[in-house]
Write a protein that holds these residues in place. Structure first.
Motif, short mmCIF file in Angstrom:
data_model
loop_
_atom_site.label_atom_id
_atom_site.label_comp_id
_atom_site.label_asym_id
_atom_site.label_seq_id
_atom_site.Cartn_x
_atom_site.Cartn_y
_atom_site.Cartn_z
N THR A 121 -9.49 7.78 18.08
CA THR A 121 -9.56 6.75 17.03
C THR A 121 -8.67 5.41 17.50
N GLY A 122 -7.40 5.71 18.25
CA GLY A 122 -6.78 4.37 18.30
C GLY A 122 -6.12 3.70 17.27
N SER A 123 -6.20 4.44 16.05
CA SER A 123 -5.58 3.62 14.86
C SER A 123 -3.99 3.31 14.98
N VAL A 124 -3.88 2.69 13.88
CA VAL A 124 -2.60 2.27 13.77
C VAL A 124 -1.82 2.91 12.44
N LEU A 125 -0.68 3.59 12.53
CA LEU A 125 0.02 4.26 11.46
C LEU A 125 1.37 3.38 11.38
N HIS A 126 1.53 2.82 10.11
CA HIS A 126 2.48 2.01 9.70
C HIS A 126 3.75 3.12 8.88
N LEU A 127 4.98 3.30 9.55
CA LEU A 127 5.84 4.43 9.16
C LEU A 127 7.05 3.64 8.40
N PHE A 128 7.22 4.10 7.34
CA PHE A 128 8.34 3.35 6.43
C PHE A 128 9.25 4.69 5.98
N TYR A 129 10.35 4.29 5.46
CA TYR A 129 11.44 4.98 4.88
C TYR A 129 11.70 4.57 3.61
N ILE A 165 0.80 -1.18 -0.21
CA ILE A 165 -0.02 0.03 0.09
C ILE A 165 0.93 1.08 -0.13
N ALA A 166 1.94 1.25 0.88
CA ALA A 166 2.95 2.35 0.92
C ALA A 166 3.50 2.54 -0.51
N LYS A 167 3.84 1.43 -1.16
CA LYS A 167 4.54 1.84 -2.63
C LYS A 167 3.44 2.23 -3.58
N GLY A 168 2.34 1.85 -3.39
CA GLY A 168 1.00 2.60 -4.21
C GLY A 168 0.89 4.08 -4.12
N GLU A 169 0.95 4.41 -2.67
CA GLU A 169 0.73 5.84 -2.28
C GLU A 169 2.00 6.55 -2.89
N ILE A 170 3.25 6.04 -2.92
CA ILE A 170 4.36 6.90 -3.23
C ILE A 170 4.28 6.87 -4.76
N LEU A 171 3.75 6.06 -5.50
CA LEU A 171 3.70 6.40 -7.06
C LEU A 171 2.31 7.31 -6.99
N GLU A 172 1.18 7.02 -6.52
CA GLU A 172 0.22 7.95 -6.81
C GLU A 172 0.44 9.39 -6.36
N GLU A 173 1.01 9.42 -5.16
CA GLU A 173 1.04 10.83 -4.71
C GLU A 173 2.57 11.75 -5.37
N CYS A 174 3.67 10.86 -5.47
CA CYS A 174 4.95 11.58 -5.53
C CYS A 174 5.55 11.21 -6.87
N GLY A 175 4.90 10.13 -7.78
CA GLY A 175 5.28 9.99 -8.91
C GLY A 175 6.72 8.98 -9.19
N TYR A 176 7.11 8.28 -8.01
CA TYR A 176 8.17 7.54 -7.98
C TYR A 176 7.87 5.88 -7.87
N ASP A 177 8.41 5.23 -8.81
CA ASP A 177 7.85 3.73 -9.09
C ASP A 177 9.11 3.03 -8.27
N VAL A 178 8.94 2.95 -6.95
CA VAL A 178 10.16 2.35 -6.21
C VAL A 178 9.79 0.82 -5.78
N PRO A 179 11.07 0.14 -5.87
CA PRO A 179 10.97 -1.50 -5.41
C PRO A 179 10.41 -1.71 -4.38
N LEU A 180 9.85 -2.64 -3.82
CA LEU A 180 9.38 -2.92 -2.66
C LEU A 180 10.54 -3.07 -1.61
N GLU A 181 11.77 -3.69 -2.22
CA GLU A 181 12.88 -3.93 -1.27
C GLU A 181 13.29 -2.45 -0.82
N ASN A 182 13.03 -1.52 -1.40
CA ASN A 182 13.91 -0.07 -1.16
C ASN A 182 12.89 0.54 0.16
N ILE A 183 11.67 -0.36 0.28
CA ILE A 183 10.73 0.53 1.33
C ILE A 183 10.87 -0.29 2.87
N ARG A 184 11.44 0.60 3.75
CA ARG A 184 11.88 0.01 4.88
C ARG A 184 10.87 0.34 5.91
#
Ligand SMILES: Nc1ncnc2c1ncn2[C@@H]1O[C@H](COP(=O)(O)OP(=O)(O)O[C@H]2O[C@H](CO)[C@@H](O)[C@H](O)[C@H]2O)[C@@H](O)[C@H]1O
Length: 212
Positions: A141-149, A110-129
């Motif tokens: 809300t108590g919701s969970v946010l998953h943070l990536f670099y 999902i993070a990979k998809g957002e990077i492409l949609e919002e910022c235009g970068y097609d980043v390989p999954l293995e680059n998403i840490r």
């Protein structure tokens, strides 16, 4: 982007995104009530373009930030906000690229998809840490946010980003130098979010540690 007009406020019924709930419970036998909302979990990604040593953030108009920064009034029985008194730029934020977890997919995908949609970068999954995940909105809300670099490069830029036009998204991609990013952590003049500040602290303590 910040030309906001005709703002009226009404009840929120049958939302796909937020479900308000009143919770009744007993704690050690004492009856209590708490008002909360069910919302989707989310992903957010700190993006760093290593070709040009720039952070990539997004600027958006956020209605929730806007109404939190304005007073409403009732005219002819309708609750509204006077946009001459409260211009649209009050609702502009600078944020991490982010999105809601509303698909049955791993959060990194999902993070990979957002990077492409919002910022235009097609980043390989293995680059998403994964950095970590944490809860937000403990009172509401108590919701969970998953943070990536994710480190991206100019070669991965395949589109303009800007969000999905089909969903009416209007997103500006904003680049910042490393030193601008460092100052941004304490720049109260911008509407920024806790998680972005944490992500930048993580970056300077982990990625940039040996290069500063
Ligand atoms: N409350 C709402 N009301 C109406 N439409 C809505 C909505 N929430 C989402 N949408 C619609 O869903 C679309 C897709 O949203 P995204 O997944 O891109 O999340 P967004 O970037 O808005 O951040 C989201 O996810 C991040 C990460 O969880 C959160 O920080 C942020 O608050 C949240 O808006 C939006 O463009 C909008 O059309």
């Amino acid at each position: 982007m910040d030309k906001i007009s005709d703002v009226t406020i009404g009840p929120c019924e049958n939302s796909k995104f937020i479900k308000p709930k009143r919770i009744h419970y007993k704690q050690n036998g004492v009856a209590k009530i708490w008002d909360a909302m069910k919302v989707h979990d989310g992903v957010a990604i700190l993006l760093f373009n290593s070709s040009r040593k720039k952070f990539i953030f997004v600027r958006q108009f956020r209605p929730a930030i806007y109404i939190a920064s304005a007073e409403t009034e009732v005219r002819d029985g309708v609750e509204m906000i006077d946009t001459d008194k409260y211009p649209g730029h009050l609702g502009l934020t600078l944020e991490l690229c982010a999105g809601i977890v509303d698909k049955d997919q791993p959060v990194a995908a999902i993070a990979k998809g957002e990077i492409l949609e919002e910022c235009g970068y097609d980043v390989p999954l293995e680059n998403i840490r994964k950095i970590t995940s944490a809860r937000g909105g403990v009172g509401t809300t108590g919701s969970v946010l998953h943070l990536f670099y994710a480190e991206v490069s100019d070669a991965m830029k395949t589109g303009p980003g800007g969000g999905l036009a089909s969903e009416g998204e209007m997103i500006d991609v904003v680049e910042m130098s490393v030193e601008e990013g460092r100052a941004f952590m304490f720049d109260e003049s911008a509407n920024r979010v806790h998680l972005l500040i944490f992500a930048l602290y993580w970056f300077f303590g982990t990625i940039w540690k040996d290069q500063s």
